[in-house]
Design an enzyme around this catalytic site. Sequence first.
Site, PDB file in Angstrom:
ATOM      1  CG  HIS A  30       1.983  -5.656  -0.120  1.00 32.51           C
ATOM      2  ND1 HIS A  30       1.403  -5.444   1.104  1.00 32.51           N
ATOM      3  CD2 HIS A  30       1.590  -4.604  -0.883  1.00 32.51           C
ATOM      4  CE1 HIS A  30       0.706  -4.328   1.096  1.00 32.51           C
ATOM      5  NE2 HIS A  30       0.811  -3.788  -0.116  1.00 32.51           N
ATOM      6  CG  HIS A  32      -1.044  -1.879  -4.339  1.00 35.73           C
ATOM      7  ND1 HIS A  32      -2.227  -1.817  -3.631  1.00 35.73           N
ATOM      8  CD2 HIS A  32      -0.057  -1.865  -3.416  1.00 35.73           C
ATOM      9  CE1 HIS A  32      -1.959  -1.762  -2.335  1.00 35.73           C
ATOM     10  NE2 HIS A  32      -0.647  -1.796  -2.176  1.00 35.73           N
ATOM     11  NE  ARG A  34      -2.798   1.500  -7.837  1.00 36.76           N
ATOM     12  CZ  ARG A  34      -2.628   1.612  -6.540  1.00 36.76           C
ATOM     13  NH1 ARG A  34      -3.334   0.900  -5.689  1.00 36.76           N
ATOM     14  NH2 ARG A  34      -1.747   2.453  -6.053  1.00 36.76           N
ATOM     15  CG  ASN A  58      -5.587  -0.948  -2.299  1.00 37.74           C
ATOM     16  OD1 ASN A  58      -5.151  -1.728  -3.140  1.00 37.74           O
ATOM     17  ND2 ASN A  58      -4.923   0.142  -1.925  1.00 37.74           N
ATOM     18  CE  LYS A 116      -3.229  -4.826   3.708  1.00 37.17           C
ATOM     19  NZ  LYS A 116      -2.086  -4.428   2.921  1.00 37.17           N
ATOM     20  CG  HIS A 153      -1.779  -0.537   6.062  1.00 40.11           C
ATOM     21  ND1 HIS A 153      -1.241  -0.136   4.858  1.00 40.11           N
ATOM     22  CD2 HIS A 153      -1.522   0.464   6.944  1.00 40.11           C
ATOM     23  CE1 HIS A 153      -0.688   1.065   5.008  1.00 40.11           C
ATOM     24  NE2 HIS A 153      -0.857   1.458   6.268  1.00 40.11           N
ATOM     25  CG  HIS A 191       3.512  -2.180   3.694  1.00 34.52           C
ATOM     26  ND1 HIS A 191       2.949  -1.869   4.905  1.00 34.52           N
ATOM     27  CD2 HIS A 191       2.498  -2.116   2.794  1.00 34.52           C
ATOM     28  CE1 HIS A 191       1.660  -1.628   4.732  1.00 34.52           C
ATOM     29  NE2 HIS A 191       1.365  -1.775   3.468  1.00 34.52           N
ATOM     30  CG  ASP A 264       3.162  -1.266  -0.705  1.00 38.33           C
ATOM     31  OD1 ASP A 264       2.094  -1.460  -1.299  1.00 38.33           O
ATOM     32  OD2 ASP A 264       3.319  -0.361   0.143  1.00 38.33           O
ATOM     33  CG  HIS A 268      -0.817   6.411  -6.845  1.00 33.78           C
ATOM     34  ND1 HIS A 268      -2.167   6.357  -6.582  1.00 33.78           N
ATOM     35  CD2 HIS A 268      -0.220   5.760  -5.830  1.00 33.78           C
ATOM     36  CE1 HIS A 268      -2.378   5.695  -5.453  1.00 33.78           C
ATOM     37  NE2 HIS A 268      -1.209   5.320  -4.975  1.00 33.78           N
TER      38      HIS A 268
HETATM   39  C1  NCD Z   1      -0.764   1.739  -1.505  1.00 33.97           C
HETATM   40  C2  NCD Z   1      -1.651   2.083  -2.694  1.00 33.97           C
HETATM   41  O1  NCD Z   1      -1.369   3.049  -3.394  1.00 33.97           O
HETATM   42  O2  NCD Z   1      -2.620   1.361  -2.949  1.00 33.97           O
HETATM   43  N1  NCD Z   1       0.034   2.880  -1.195  1.00 33.97           N
HETATM   44  C3  NCD Z   1       1.182   2.890  -0.501  1.00 33.97           C
HETATM   45  O3  NCD Z   1       1.696   3.966  -0.220  1.00 33.97           O
HETATM   46  N2  NCD Z   1       1.777   1.783  -0.133  1.00 33.97           N
HETATM   47  C4  NCD Z   1      -1.588   1.283  -0.356  1.00 33.97           C
HETATM   48  C5  NCD Z   1      -0.808   0.595   0.740  1.00 33.97           C
HETATM   49  O4  NCD Z   1      -0.287  -0.500   0.567  1.00 33.97           O
HETATM   50  O5  NCD Z   1      -0.721   1.173   1.837  1.00 33.97           O
HETATM   51 ZN    ZN Z   2       0.352  -1.842  -0.476  1.00 32.49          ZN
END
Ligand code: NCD
Ligand code: ZN
Length: 362
Positions: A30, A32, A34, A58, A116, A153, A191, A264, A268
Amino acid sequence: MGFGLDDAVLARYAPGMSTQLQITRPDDWHLHLRDGAMMQGILPETTRHFGRAIIMPNLVPPVVTGADARAYRDRILAARPEGCDFAPLMTLYLTEDTDPKDVRAAHTSGLVTAAKLYPAGATTNSASGVRDFDKIQPVLETMAEIGMPMCVHGEVTDSDIDIFDREAVFIDQVLDPLRQRVPDLKVVMEHITTKDGADYARSAPGKLAATITTHHLIINRNHILVGGIKPHYYCLPVAKREEHRLALVKAATSGNPAYFLGTDSAPHTDALKENACGCAGVFSATNTMACLAAVFEKEDALPQLEGFASLNGPSFYGLPPNSDKITLTKGDVVTFPEKIETGDGPVTVFDPGFPIHWHISQ
Ligand code: NCD
Ligand code: ZN
């Protein structure tokens, strides 16, 4: 702060003392990544240790169709560091309009590994997620038929349900009824953050499993809130009370194949985290394996680390484990960068709150 590693454990890290562990190269089930400058900046943090990762869809706009997934996969492959053979395992973002035929084609061609399910509004960039779960019944039936897992989720979004209860309520009110309607669907509870999640995840071996993040094995809700608000510990699902963290540690270190690593890791920029309305997400790609070694060592469970990080995930997804290894060596304190600089701005790396003594080499 009381971050768990007690003096007796720390004493075992005598300077110069070294313990070595070789494990199959891990995967991140899992992640991200970006896009654009952010992806370019953070991708090497994952490819350094991980062979593959399930790539969350996402983006804005989300990765909804097979064509979207192909284009995103090509951008990830192009952003990999020179000579790196990291394999992104793509996912589709389920919406109420997802076309079962497109999902079938994307999965059977090998382009996409999973789909997802985001309840609409549950987390970052989930506005196009699902409101009426009946609407996705046909696509879930198709996925069950072709053996394509659904990553979920697991939080309800009702404003009258307390944020700390949203996972447990989701299991009772949404996930269990949904699984009864499509009993052959393989489901990964993403998660998990509660004892309820850990208990439910092991109730249907081979059909149901859960990913657990590194940070949820280390922090509880006090770490977010006591002594001032810590935006870099805020993620969704939000960390729960200590008894839940302990249940997650027990699950992850148990050797039960229903549990595997999904970091996860969700970058950011600092500007978006340190904000009056800060974004949810913890960025842990850089030090995840070293932090996990510390968690497993504290539990006297280092022999279970390979199952959790490298074997149980591929086994659930029906894939072979990676063929090469990494080496974890315990020694002097390791320093990690506090931030990763990206073209979009700096991203703060997860601070486990205790010294890490595990060095990772290839
Ligand atoms: C994730 C994200 O920033 O894309 N944020 C998070 O707090 N885990 C989204 C997610 O997996 O819920
Ligand atoms: Zn996530």
